[in-house]
Design a protein around this motif. Sequence first.
Motif, PDB file in Angstrom:
ATOM      1  N   PHE A 134       0.872  -1.179   0.000  1.00  0.00           N
ATOM      2  CA  PHE A 134       0.000   0.000   0.000  1.00  0.00           C
ATOM      3  C   PHE A 134       0.910   1.229   0.000  1.00  0.00           C
ATOM      4  O   PHE A 134       1.855   1.294   0.786  1.00  0.00           O
ATOM      5  CB  PHE A 134      -0.892   0.029   1.249  1.00  0.00           C
ATOM      6  N   GLU A 135       0.609   2.196  -0.835  1.00  0.00           N
ATOM      7  CA  GLU A 135       1.468   3.372  -0.947  1.00  0.00           C
ATOM      8  C   GLU A 135       0.783   4.663  -0.519  1.00  0.00           C
ATOM      9  O   GLU A 135       1.434   5.701  -0.415  1.00  0.00           O
ATOM     10  CB  GLU A 135       1.966   3.512  -2.392  1.00  0.00           C
ATOM     11  N   GLN A 136      -0.525   4.606  -0.272  1.00  0.00           N
ATOM     12  CA  GLN A 136      -1.270   5.813   0.069  1.00  0.00           C
ATOM     13  C   GLN A 136      -2.086   5.594   1.342  1.00  0.00           C
ATOM     14  O   GLN A 136      -2.651   4.507   1.551  1.00  0.00           O
ATOM     15  CB  GLN A 136      -2.206   6.200  -1.073  1.00  0.00           C
ATOM     16  N   PRO A 145     -10.075  -4.537  10.468  1.00  0.00           N
ATOM     17  CA  PRO A 145      -8.936  -3.960  11.199  1.00  0.00           C
ATOM     18  C   PRO A 145      -7.599  -4.432  10.633  1.00  0.00           C
ATOM     19  O   PRO A 145      -7.443  -5.600  10.269  1.00  0.00           O
ATOM     20  CB  PRO A 145      -9.143  -4.460  12.633  1.00  0.00           C
ATOM     21  N   ILE A 146      -6.644  -3.530  10.549  1.00  0.00           N
ATOM     22  CA  ILE A 146      -5.302  -3.835  10.052  1.00  0.00           C
ATOM     23  C   ILE A 146      -4.344  -3.918  11.235  1.00  0.00           C
ATOM     24  O   ILE A 146      -4.267  -3.011  12.052  1.00  0.00           O
ATOM     25  CB  ILE A 146      -4.807  -2.746   9.076  1.00  0.00           C
ATOM     26  N   SER A 147      -3.613  -5.019  11.310  1.00  0.00           N
ATOM     27  CA  SER A 147      -2.631  -5.188  12.384  1.00  0.00           C
ATOM     28  C   SER A 147      -1.204  -4.972  11.916  1.00  0.00           C
ATOM     29  O   SER A 147      -0.318  -4.701  12.729  1.00  0.00           O
ATOM     30  CB  SER A 147      -2.748  -6.591  12.996  1.00  0.00           C
ATOM     31  N   ALA A 148      -0.965  -5.115  10.597  1.00  0.00           N
ATOM     32  CA  ALA A 148       0.412  -5.011  10.109  1.00  0.00           C
ATOM     33  C   ALA A 148       0.450  -4.484   8.685  1.00  0.00           C
ATOM     34  O   ALA A 148      -0.477  -4.688   7.902  1.00  0.00           O
ATOM     35  CB  ALA A 148       1.103  -6.369  10.176  1.00  0.00           C
ATOM     36  N   ASP A 149       1.550  -3.821   8.380  1.00  0.00           N
ATOM     37  CA  ASP A 149       1.831  -3.328   7.035  1.00  0.00           C
ATOM     38  C   ASP A 149       3.185  -3.864   6.606  1.00  0.00           C
ATOM     39  O   ASP A 149       4.113  -3.944   7.410  1.00  0.00           O
ATOM     40  CB  ASP A 149       1.835  -1.796   7.020  1.00  0.00           C
ATOM     41  N   GLN A 150       3.310  -4.214   5.315  1.00  0.00           N
ATOM     42  CA  GLN A 150       4.571  -4.762   4.812  1.00  0.00           C
ATOM     43  C   GLN A 150       5.012  -3.972   3.574  1.00  0.00           C
ATOM     44  O   GLN A 150       4.624  -4.271   2.461  1.00  0.00           O
ATOM     45  CB  GLN A 150       4.410  -6.245   4.463  1.00  0.00           C
ATOM     46  N   THR A 208       7.698   9.446   5.420  1.00  0.00           N
ATOM     47  CA  THR A 208       6.877  10.650   5.242  1.00  0.00           C
ATOM     48  C   THR A 208       5.530  10.353   4.606  1.00  0.00           C
ATOM     49  O   THR A 208       4.757  11.268   4.336  1.00  0.00           O
ATOM     50  CB  THR A 208       7.620  11.677   4.370  1.00  0.00           C
ATOM     51  N   THR A 209       5.237   9.068   4.368  1.00  0.00           N
ATOM     52  CA  THR A 209       3.962   8.723   3.730  1.00  0.00           C
ATOM     53  C   THR A 209       3.099   7.864   4.651  1.00  0.00           C
ATOM     54  O   THR A 209       2.253   8.388   5.374  1.00  0.00           O
ATOM     55  CB  THR A 209       4.210   8.016   2.386  1.00  0.00           C
ATOM     56  N   THR A 210       3.323   6.561   4.654  1.00  0.00           N
ATOM     57  CA  THR A 210       2.422   5.650   5.360  1.00  0.00           C
ATOM     58  C   THR A 210       2.832   5.312   6.788  1.00  0.00           C
ATOM     59  O   THR A 210       1.986   4.947   7.607  1.00  0.00           O
ATOM     60  CB  THR A 210       2.283   4.339   4.568  1.00  0.00           C
ATOM     61  N   LEU A 211       4.121   5.414   7.097  1.00  0.00           N
ATOM     62  CA  LEU A 211       4.575   5.053   8.445  1.00  0.00           C
ATOM     63  C   LEU A 211       3.910   5.891   9.540  1.00  0.00           C
ATOM     64  O   LEU A 211       3.499   5.332  10.569  1.00  0.00           O
ATOM     65  CB  LEU A 211       6.096   5.148   8.540  1.00  0.00           C
TER      66      LEU A 211
END
Length: 323
Positions: A161-163, A175-180, A192-195
């Motif tokens: 995911f970039e946005q 619900p989202i528990s993690a991003d990769q 500066t975007t998704t973090l």
Amino acid sequence: MVSPSHLRRLGRTDIHVSPVAMGTWPLAGISSINVTDEASIATLQAAVDAGINFFDTAYVYGYTGESERLMARALGRRRKEIVIASKGGLEWGPDKKQVRNGRPETIKRHCEESLKRLGTDVIDLYYLHAPDVNTPLAESAGAFRELLDAGKIRAVGVSNFEQVTQFEEFSAVCPISADQPPYNMLQREIETTTLPWCRANGVSVMPYWPLMKGLLAGKLPRNHQFDPNDKRLTYPLFQGEEWQKNQDFLDSIRPIAEESGKTVAQLAIAWVIQRPGITSALCGAKRPEQIRETAVAMDWTFTPDQLARIDHAITERGPVKAR
């Protein structure tokens, strides 16, 4: 075994993972050479023995799920000791090219097949491998919500995911528990975007490419001749001027590692897992000695002086052309 004090909480769940995860894409043998079942099984077992309890795979890691099947063979008896992450929504087309397919029926089919390959009743963390432009994210999220409610998965993640709007659309349904995402010393776009969104919403970030496909391991000399079948040759960072700049960067950080009796790879991974908001870094391996080296990064804490020198080297290198 990993010390309980080293484990980190996955999102807002009751799952706890090691700061280093073993990524099993190399075991598929698609983009890596000299891969054998024997070495792969030994590597998976060595990871657990080295203190890693977190293993990341996917439906497309192998044309017929080779990585998932190898995990079942190697770690089936140690299932209670490990946390398994897998991914769905990406599959192989008849031309052996990856196709994004986030339709609900596909997500559920991929999950069922992965459960069988892994030889388990539940997948601890299940990701949408990548957004599908032909399927609204809300529809994909609905399938993940069903799997979660049915007890087939324990937590949900998203990848590539970039946005922020993508996170918001998905999380409105499930619900989202993690991003990769991709993230390392030279690829820092997510800062500066998704973090920031993930940190504000209790979402763990589990980056891949902490070693930039092996570049930041620091073991490839300037004059390295790649095997013609090595797909890293398709990336700009392994070619021409970018390659030379990356070698200059490695030369600048190598003394920091050597002064601490560590390797460049351990430095690169330790840097990632010590960044704010990062829960665990996915580190690929296909041989036991590789994952043993990687695991040492969990025990290294930088001094302020070391961090300052690393930051200076990163600034001097400048932005990379990664893809």
